[in-house]
Scaffold this motif. Sequence first.
Motif, mmCIF file in Angstrom:
data_model
loop_
_atom_site.group_PDB
_atom_site.id
_atom_site.type_symbol
_atom_site.label_atom_id
_atom_site.label_comp_id
_atom_site.label_asym_id
_atom_site.label_seq_id
_atom_site.Cartn_x
_atom_site.Cartn_y
_atom_site.Cartn_z
ATOM 1 N N PHE A 153 -13.803 1.923 -5.392
ATOM 2 C CA PHE A 153 -13.266 2.842 -4.391
ATOM 3 C C PHE A 153 -12.096 3.659 -4.931
ATOM 4 C CE2 PHE A 153 -14.900 -0.490 -1.298
ATOM 5 C CZ PHE A 153 -16.003 0.244 -0.924
ATOM 6 N N ASP A 154 -11.230 3.044 -5.726
ATOM 7 C CA ASP A 154 -10.084 3.803 -6.244
ATOM 8 C C ASP A 154 -10.539 4.887 -7.218
ATOM 9 O OD1 ASP A 154 -10.762 1.863 -8.139
ATOM 10 O OD2 ASP A 154 -8.692 1.503 -8.743
ATOM 11 N N ALA A 155 -11.612 4.632 -7.958
ATOM 12 C CA ALA A 155 -12.146 5.656 -8.869
ATOM 13 C C ALA A 155 -12.750 6.809 -8.071
ATOM 14 C CB ALA A 155 -13.189 5.050 -9.803
ATOM 15 N N VAL A 156 -13.400 6.487 -6.964
ATOM 16 C CA VAL A 156 -13.965 7.522 -6.099
ATOM 17 C C VAL A 156 -12.837 8.363 -5.499
ATOM 18 C CG1 VAL A 156 -15.281 7.954 -3.976
ATOM 19 C CG2 VAL A 156 -16.078 6.237 -5.613
ATOM 20 N N ALA A 157 -11.795 7.688 -5.018
ATOM 21 C CA ALA A 157 -10.650 8.407 -4.448
ATOM 22 C C ALA A 157 -10.005 9.312 -5.498
ATOM 23 C CB ALA A 157 -9.629 7.422 -3.886
ATOM 24 N N ASP A 158 -9.825 8.798 -6.692
ATOM 25 C CA ASP A 158 -9.237 9.608 -7.770
ATOM 26 C C ASP A 158 -10.092 10.835 -8.081
ATOM 27 O OD1 ASP A 158 -7.122 7.815 -7.970
ATOM 28 O OD2 ASP A 158 -7.911 6.830 -9.774
ATOM 29 N N SER A 159 -11.396 10.645 -8.084
ATOM 30 C CA SER A 159 -12.309 11.750 -8.368
ATOM 31 C C SER A 159 -12.258 12.813 -7.274
ATOM 32 C CB SER A 159 -13.734 11.212 -8.525
ATOM 33 O OG SER A 159 -14.644 12.260 -8.707
ATOM 34 N N ILE A 160 -12.248 12.384 -6.026
ATOM 35 C CA ILE A 160 -12.186 13.341 -4.914
ATOM 36 C C ILE A 160 -10.857 14.089 -4.948
ATOM 37 C CG2 ILE A 160 -12.116 13.586 -2.393
ATOM 38 C CD1 ILE A 160 -13.988 11.096 -2.278
ATOM 39 N N ARG A 161 -9.759 13.363 -5.147
ATOM 40 C CA ARG A 161 -8.439 14.005 -5.218
ATOM 41 C C ARG A 161 -8.400 15.017 -6.369
ATOM 42 N NH1 ARG A 161 -3.504 13.302 -3.294
ATOM 43 N NH2 ARG A 161 -4.062 11.371 -2.238
ATOM 44 N N LEU A 179 -11.638 11.586 1.101
ATOM 45 C CA LEU A 179 -10.547 11.091 0.260
ATOM 46 C C LEU A 179 -9.824 9.936 0.944
ATOM 47 C CD1 LEU A 179 -8.509 11.206 -2.101
ATOM 48 C CD2 LEU A 179 -7.320 13.019 -0.830
ATOM 49 N N ARG A 180 -9.437 10.116 2.193
ATOM 50 C CA ARG A 180 -8.688 9.077 2.907
ATOM 51 C C ARG A 180 -9.504 7.803 3.078
ATOM 52 N NH1 ARG A 180 -4.661 7.641 2.783
ATOM 53 N NH2 ARG A 180 -4.290 7.067 4.941
ATOM 54 N N VAL A 181 -10.798 7.929 3.361
ATOM 55 C CA VAL A 181 -11.646 6.745 3.501
ATOM 56 C C VAL A 181 -11.726 6.000 2.169
ATOM 57 C CG1 VAL A 181 -14.025 5.962 3.895
ATOM 58 C CG2 VAL A 181 -12.963 7.579 5.480
ATOM 59 N N ALA A 182 -11.891 6.722 1.086
ATOM 60 C CA ALA A 182 -11.947 6.077 -0.236
ATOM 61 C C ALA A 182 -10.611 5.410 -0.566
ATOM 62 C CB ALA A 182 -12.319 7.096 -1.311
ATOM 63 N N GLU A 183 -9.495 6.073 -0.232
ATOM 64 C CA GLU A 183 -8.182 5.464 -0.484
ATOM 65 C C GLU A 183 -7.989 4.199 0.343
ATOM 66 O OE1 GLU A 183 -5.580 9.478 -1.553
ATOM 67 O OE2 GLU A 183 -5.612 8.753 0.517
ATOM 68 N N LEU A 184 -8.349 4.261 1.605
ATOM 69 C CA LEU A 184 -8.212 3.081 2.466
ATOM 70 C C LEU A 184 -9.145 1.964 2.024
ATOM 71 C CD1 LEU A 184 -7.862 4.859 5.920
ATOM 72 C CD2 LEU A 184 -6.079 3.574 4.689
ATOM 73 N N ALA A 185 -10.358 2.316 1.664
ATOM 74 C CA ALA A 185 -11.306 1.294 1.192
ATOM 75 C C ALA A 185 -10.792 0.621 -0.070
ATOM 76 C CB ALA A 185 -12.674 1.923 0.943
ATOM 77 N N SER A 186 -10.155 1.381 -0.951
ATOM 78 C CA SER A 186 -9.654 0.787 -2.193
ATOM 79 C C SER A 186 -8.551 -0.235 -1.920
ATOM 80 C CB SER A 186 -9.148 1.869 -3.150
ATOM 81 O OG SER A 186 -7.930 2.417 -2.703
ATOM 82 N N LYS A 187 -7.850 -0.077 -0.811
ATOM 83 C CA LYS A 187 -6.756 -0.998 -0.479
ATOM 84 C C LYS A 187 -7.183 -2.142 0.423
ATOM 85 C CE LYS A 187 -3.330 2.606 -0.897
ATOM 86 N NZ LYS A 187 -2.568 3.613 -0.209
ATOM 87 N N HIS A 188 -8.214 -1.931 1.241
ATOM 88 C CA HIS A 188 -8.508 -2.891 2.302
ATOM 89 C C HIS A 188 -9.924 -3.472 2.294
ATOM 90 C CE1 HIS A 188 -4.656 -1.814 4.037
ATOM 91 N NE2 HIS A 188 -5.012 -0.541 3.988
ATOM 92 N N CYS A 189 -10.761 -3.041 1.387
ATOM 93 C CA CYS A 189 -12.154 -3.493 1.407
ATOM 94 C C CYS A 189 -12.524 -4.171 0.093
ATOM 95 C CB CYS A 189 -13.115 -2.329 1.641
ATOM 96 S SG CYS A 189 -12.931 -1.569 3.255
#
Length: 159
Positions: free
Chosen positions: A96-104, A71-81
Amino acid sequence: FPYDTAGIREAFVAMSQALLNAINCPQSRQQHDLRLFYKARDDFKRLLVPDDYKYFAFQCWQEGVARYTELRVAELASKHCTPGREFLNLSDYKQFDAVADSIRSDILGGLRHPALATSKRVAFYAFGAGEAMLLDKLGADWKREYLQKKFQPDALFPQ
């Protein structure tokens, strides 16, 4: 592990939902909901023989925190990659933000509706990830202690 024992399943549901409430509560209810979570966790622990609790704690510590890390890697990637063209052209590409949302969503759903009898140890992964999310919310410096307090996720919480 006694996945099919009714009392243990019920206590796991109560503990998971108390954790979810503590994650989602406003600051004004944080101490109240945190106490309820601690009590539910202690109640669950009392139902287990020590080796079963060690197994549960190990799964939360190892696999739950791994889920949290995803989750944290996906969140960070959505902001910085910014993904490259080759990555964007992959047939299974997801932002990345969709992946983070899905994991959360999966973690919180696992806490809302834990399925211990059917998911077995996998049900512990959402719980361990939820504990890590709560530790972040509490501002705990738990990541420095994670490898020193091996297999003891409850020892990472401020008392």
